[in-house]
Design an enzyme around this catalytic site. Structure first.
Site: not given
Length: 262
Positions: A15, A76, A201
């Site tokens: 990511n 995030c 994620c």
């Protein structure tokens, strides 16, 4: 007006993020269209998102996160781990940090090998359906259990849920989960704002792990495989839908640095 940008690229289990040191407010005027252009993988630097590391009078720093579509987004998890590594690279921290993000205050720990543990917000609510779940781990997530997740067209199937009548306005991240054994999952995620699958994620991995242990109580640890690597989610499940002391753990680190004018 042309903006000259000194950037750093970091990744956490694939990511990837552009991170800008904005302690002197150098990049506060950056626009959504510029962020979108920087994140473009063909004409820009390429990334799943962009973060500003801002100064803070109360905490070690503030994290401001934008998805690759240029819009400011919710928390995030992998980004939080990456910005911790960046803060260490800048000499702002040594082995731990306390920072502010859009969903509140987070703690993080980092060792000499860039293994980073990020404390997530407690979770006290979960919508449970027959084969799927909905919960918020700093960002909203839909979790669906299937077999043979490796063969699924994530972009197609994820978009069908993300743009369904129930979710199309606000959007939702969609996780497809396969149970590998009694404490190991394989998770693939379609992320809103990216509008595609990402290699990992963090908030999605966290959400998936919490749904997996919904019938277990006490201290728990779940290993989660993603296309970009492996993460560990640790937490305490005290009963009902109360998940506390949640930590997202795994490696993250520096990729490259550079200059770009936009």
């Amino acid at each position: 007006m042309i903006m000259n940008i000194h950037f750093n690229k970091f990744q956490g289990t694939g990511n990837d993020f552009i991170i800008l040191d904005n302690r002197n407010l150098t990049y506060s005027s950056i626009t959504n269209s510029q962020i979108k252009a920087l994140c473009d993988r063909h004409f820009g630097i390429g990334a799943d998102g962009l973060m500003l590391l801002n100064d803070s009078t109360e905490f070690d720093f503030e994290m401001k996160y934008y998805n690759s579509d240029g819009n400011e987004s919710t928390m995030c998890g992998n980004g939080g781990r990456c910005i911790t590594a960046f803060a260490k690279q800048l000499g702002m921290i040594t082995n731990k940090a306390v920072f502010k993000a859009i969903d509140g205050i987070h703690e993080s720990l980092i060792d000499e090998n860039n293994f980073i543990e990020l404390k997530m917000n407690d979770v006290h609510a979960m919508i449970i359906r027959e084969e799927s779940f909905e919960l918020n781990t700093g960002s909203p997530h839909y979790v669906h259990y299937i077999d043979e997740v490796k063969n699924l067209d994530i972009k197609k199937e994820g978009a069908l849920i993300r743009y369904s009548p129930l979710y199309k306005d606000e959007g939702i991240n969609v996780n497809f989960v396969e149970v590998l054994n009694n404490n190991e999952l394989f998770v693939r995620t379609y992320e809103r704002g990216v509008e595609d699958e990402t290699l990992s994620c963090g908030t999605g991995v966290t959400a998936s792990a919490l749904t997996f242990i919904k019938d277990l109580f006490g201290e728990q640890a779940v290993s989660v495989k993603t296309l970009g690597g492996e993460l560990i989610v640790k937490c305490n499940h005290s009963g009902d839908q109360d998940y506390t002391d949640i930590w997202l753990c795994g490696h993250a680190g520096f990729v490259f640095t550079g200059e770009i004018s936009i």
